[in-house]
Structures are given as structure tokens and as C-alpha cells.
Design a protein around this motif. Structure first.
Motif, PDB file in Angstrom:
ATOM      1  N   ALA A 193      14.111 -15.160  85.598  1.00 44.40           N
ATOM      2  CA  ALA A 193      13.924 -15.867  84.323  1.00 44.40           C
ATOM      3  C   ALA A 193      13.157 -14.994  83.333  1.00 44.40           C
ATOM      4  CB  ALA A 193      13.199 -17.188  84.543  1.00 44.40           C
ATOM      5  N   GLN A 194      12.127 -14.325  83.801  1.00 40.37           N
ATOM      6  CA  GLN A 194      11.357 -13.456  82.912  1.00 40.37           C
ATOM      7  C   GLN A 194      12.172 -12.226  82.511  1.00 40.37           C
ATOM      8  OE1 GLN A 194       8.042 -13.542  85.643  1.00 40.37           O
ATOM      9  NE2 GLN A 194       6.721 -14.349  84.027  1.00 40.37           N
ATOM     10  N   LEU A 195      12.989 -11.722  83.416  1.00 45.62           N
ATOM     11  CA  LEU A 195      13.872 -10.616  83.083  1.00 45.62           C
ATOM     12  C   LEU A 195      14.842 -11.031  81.986  1.00 45.62           C
ATOM     13  CD1 LEU A 195      14.903  -7.735  83.692  1.00 45.62           C
ATOM     14  CD2 LEU A 195      16.469  -8.792  85.335  1.00 45.62           C
ATOM     15  N   ARG A 196      15.412 -12.213  82.110  1.00 43.31           N
ATOM     16  CA  ARG A 196      16.340 -12.712  81.098  1.00 43.31           C
ATOM     17  C   ARG A 196      15.654 -12.828  79.735  1.00 43.31           C
ATOM     18  NH1 ARG A 196      21.384 -15.450  80.569  1.00 43.31           N
ATOM     19  NH2 ARG A 196      21.554 -15.653  78.318  1.00 43.31           N
ATOM     20  N   ARG A 197      14.418 -13.322  79.710  1.00 42.30           N
ATOM     21  CA  ARG A 197      13.680 -13.432  78.447  1.00 42.30           C
ATOM     22  C   ARG A 197      13.468 -12.059  77.808  1.00 42.30           C
ATOM     23  NH1 ARG A 197      11.464 -18.000  80.929  1.00 42.30           N
ATOM     24  NH2 ARG A 197       9.800 -16.929  82.010  1.00 42.30           N
ATOM     25  N   LEU A 198      13.165 -11.057  78.616  1.00 40.34           N
ATOM     26  CA  LEU A 198      12.976  -9.706  78.088  1.00 40.34           C
ATOM     27  C   LEU A 198      14.269  -9.152  77.502  1.00 40.34           C
ATOM     28  CD1 LEU A 198      10.690  -8.110  80.796  1.00 40.34           C
ATOM     29  CD2 LEU A 198      10.149  -8.359  78.365  1.00 40.34           C
ATOM     30  N   LEU A 199      15.386  -9.327  78.213  1.00 41.96           N
ATOM     31  CA  LEU A 199      16.655  -8.817  77.710  1.00 41.96           C
ATOM     32  C   LEU A 199      17.107  -9.593  76.467  1.00 41.96           C
ATOM     33  CD1 LEU A 199      18.504  -8.008  81.044  1.00 41.96           C
ATOM     34  CD2 LEU A 199      17.326  -6.433  79.501  1.00 41.96           C
ATOM     35  N   ASP A 200      16.814 -10.892  76.423  1.00 43.78           N
ATOM     36  CA  ASP A 200      17.101 -11.672  75.214  1.00 43.78           C
ATOM     37  C   ASP A 200      16.240 -11.182  74.049  1.00 43.78           C
ATOM     38  OD1 ASP A 200      19.039 -13.217  76.432  1.00 43.78           O
ATOM     39  OD2 ASP A 200      17.712 -14.936  76.773  1.00 43.78           O
ATOM     40  N   ALA A 201      14.983 -10.843  74.315  1.00 39.77           N
ATOM     41  CA  ALA A 201      14.104 -10.317  73.269  1.00 39.77           C
ATOM     42  C   ALA A 201      14.620  -8.983  72.750  1.00 39.77           C
ATOM     43  CB  ALA A 201      12.681 -10.166  73.801  1.00 39.77           C
ATOM     44  N   ALA A 202      15.162  -8.158  73.643  1.00 38.42           N
ATOM     45  CA  ALA A 202      15.754  -6.886  73.214  1.00 38.42           C
ATOM     46  C   ALA A 202      16.949  -7.142  72.306  1.00 38.42           C
ATOM     47  CB  ALA A 202      16.168  -6.059  74.432  1.00 38.42           C
ATOM     48  N   LEU A 203      17.788  -8.077  72.696  1.00 40.67           N
ATOM     49  CA  LEU A 203      18.973  -8.416  71.900  1.00 40.67           C
ATOM     50  C   LEU A 203      18.568  -8.955  70.528  1.00 40.67           C
ATOM     51  CD1 LEU A 203      22.058  -8.488  72.056  1.00 40.67           C
ATOM     52  CD2 LEU A 203      21.862 -10.799  72.960  1.00 40.67           C
ATOM     53  N   ALA A 204      17.484  -9.696  70.461  1.00 43.29           N
ATOM     54  CA  ALA A 204      17.019 -10.260  69.190  1.00 43.29           C
ATOM     55  C   ALA A 204      16.506  -9.184  68.229  1.00 43.29           C
ATOM     56  CB  ALA A 204      15.924 -11.287  69.457  1.00 43.29           C
ATOM     57  N   GLN A 205      16.179  -8.001  68.734  1.00 41.21           N
ATOM     58  CA  GLN A 205      15.713  -6.900  67.892  1.00 41.21           C
ATOM     59  C   GLN A 205      16.837  -6.254  67.089  1.00 41.21           C
ATOM     60  OE1 GLN A 205      12.473  -5.652  67.546  1.00 41.21           O
ATOM     61  NE2 GLN A 205      11.882  -7.481  68.672  1.00 41.21           N
ATOM     62  N   VAL A 206      18.089  -6.564  67.445  1.00 40.44           N
ATOM     63  CA  VAL A 206      19.250  -5.923  66.824  1.00 40.44           C
ATOM     64  C   VAL A 206      19.940  -6.911  65.890  1.00 40.44           C
ATOM     65  CG1 VAL A 206      21.384  -4.665  67.263  1.00 40.44           C
ATOM     66  CG2 VAL A 206      19.517  -4.554  68.919  1.00 40.44           C
ATOM     67  N   PRO A 207      19.920  -6.646  64.574  1.00 44.56           N
ATOM     68  CA  PRO A 207      20.587  -7.557  63.642  1.00 44.56           C
ATOM     69  C   PRO A 207      22.066  -7.723  63.968  1.00 44.56           C
ATOM     70  CG  PRO A 207      19.267  -5.937  62.464  1.00 44.56           C
ATOM     71  CD  PRO A 207      19.291  -5.535  63.911  1.00 44.56           C
ATOM     72  N   HIS A 208      22.528  -8.949  63.987  1.00 45.41           N
ATOM     73  CA  HIS A 208      23.923  -9.323  64.217  1.00 45.41           C
ATOM     74  C   HIS A 208      24.413  -9.044  65.632  1.00 45.41           C
ATOM     75  CE1 HIS A 208      23.661  -9.952  60.070  1.00 45.41           C
ATOM     76  NE2 HIS A 208      24.126  -8.803  59.632  1.00 45.41           N
ATOM     77  N   ALA A 209      23.554  -8.635  66.546  1.00 41.12           N
ATOM     78  CA  ALA A 209      23.985  -8.388  67.921  1.00 41.12           C
ATOM     79  C   ALA A 209      24.330  -9.717  68.574  1.00 41.12           C
ATOM     80  CB  ALA A 209      22.898  -7.684  68.724  1.00 41.12           C
ATOM     81  N   GLY A 210      25.405  -9.736  69.310  1.00 39.06           N
ATOM     82  CA  GLY A 210      25.789 -10.920  70.051  1.00 39.06           C
ATOM     83  C   GLY A 210      26.540 -11.960  69.236  1.00 39.06           C
ATOM     84  N   THR A 211      26.818 -11.687  67.965  1.00 37.04           N
ATOM     85  CA  THR A 211      27.573 -12.641  67.143  1.00 37.04           C
ATOM     86  C   THR A 211      29.038 -12.271  67.144  1.00 37.04           C
ATOM     87  OG1 THR A 211      27.179 -11.375  65.128  1.00 37.04           O
ATOM     88  CG2 THR A 211      25.609 -13.146  65.642  1.00 37.04           C
ATOM     89  N   SER A 212      29.869 -13.259  67.045  1.00 31.62           N
ATOM     90  CA  SER A 212      31.311 -13.025  67.022  1.00 31.62           C
ATOM     91  C   SER A 212      31.749 -12.686  65.611  1.00 31.62           C
ATOM     92  CB  SER A 212      32.059 -14.273  67.490  1.00 31.62           C
ATOM     93  OG  SER A 212      31.666 -14.587  68.791  1.00 31.62           O
ATOM     94  N   PRO A 213      32.803 -11.852  65.467  1.00 30.76           N
ATOM     95  CA  PRO A 213      33.294 -11.513  64.137  1.00 30.76           C
ATOM     96  C   PRO A 213      33.910 -12.703  63.446  1.00 30.76           C
ATOM     97  CG  PRO A 213      34.546 -10.343  65.835  1.00 30.76           C
ATOM     98  CD  PRO A 213      33.490 -11.167  66.515  1.00 30.76           C
TER      99      PRO A 213
END
Length: 76
Positions: free
Chosen positions: A56-76
Motif C-alpha cells: 500500500a505504501q509502495l503504491r502511494r509512492l508510485l502514485d505520488a511520482a505519477l502526480a509529479q508529471v503533468p497530464h500523465a495517466g490521462t487518456s487522449p
């Protein structure tokens, strides 16, 4: 090697329009898990690597990394 943590994970982000941070970004803290988001040689790629005591903590860290990137993880 994991500093007492039990989980490790990586997230590779590749996109032609990726807005990567110019320098590595440190995430978390040594007790609850920590990681780094680092630009790769190609400006269209980032690698997040993290270690944590639980999944769970690993997932939070990887989600935090993804949140650092504008528009990452959004569909076109």
C-alpha cells in the motif's frame, strides 16, 4: 539492499509529449518508504523507483511520482 523495506517497484513513463521534471525528484521518507522520479536520457521518458515496507505504501509512492508529471495517466 532494501534498507529493511519489503517491497520495491518501478514505473516507466514514456510519451512523446511528456513534460518531465529537469532534475530527479525525491519522494517519501526512509521510514515509510522512499523513491525517486528521474528523467531518462530521452526527454520523453521518466523512471520512478521506490521501496516501502508495504504494498500500500509502495503504491502511494508510485502514485505520488505519477502526480509529479503533468497530464500523465490521462487518456487522449
Amino acid at each position: 539492499m532494501l534498507g529493511g523495506h519489503r517491497t520495491t517497484g518501478q514505473l516507466l513513463l514514456i510519451a512523446p509529449d511528456l513534460h518531465a521534471p529537469p532534475e530527479p525528484v525525491l519522494l517519501g521518507d526512509p521510514l515509510r518508504g522512499h523513491g525517486v522520479l528521474a528523467p531518462l536520457a530521452d526527454s520523453a521518458a521518466l523512471l520512478a523507483t521506490a521501496v516501502a515496507p508495504t504494498l500500500a505504501q509502495l503504491r502511494r509512492l508510485l502514485d505520488a511520482a505519477l502526480a509529479q508529471v503533468p497530464h500523465a495517466g490521462t487518456s487522449p
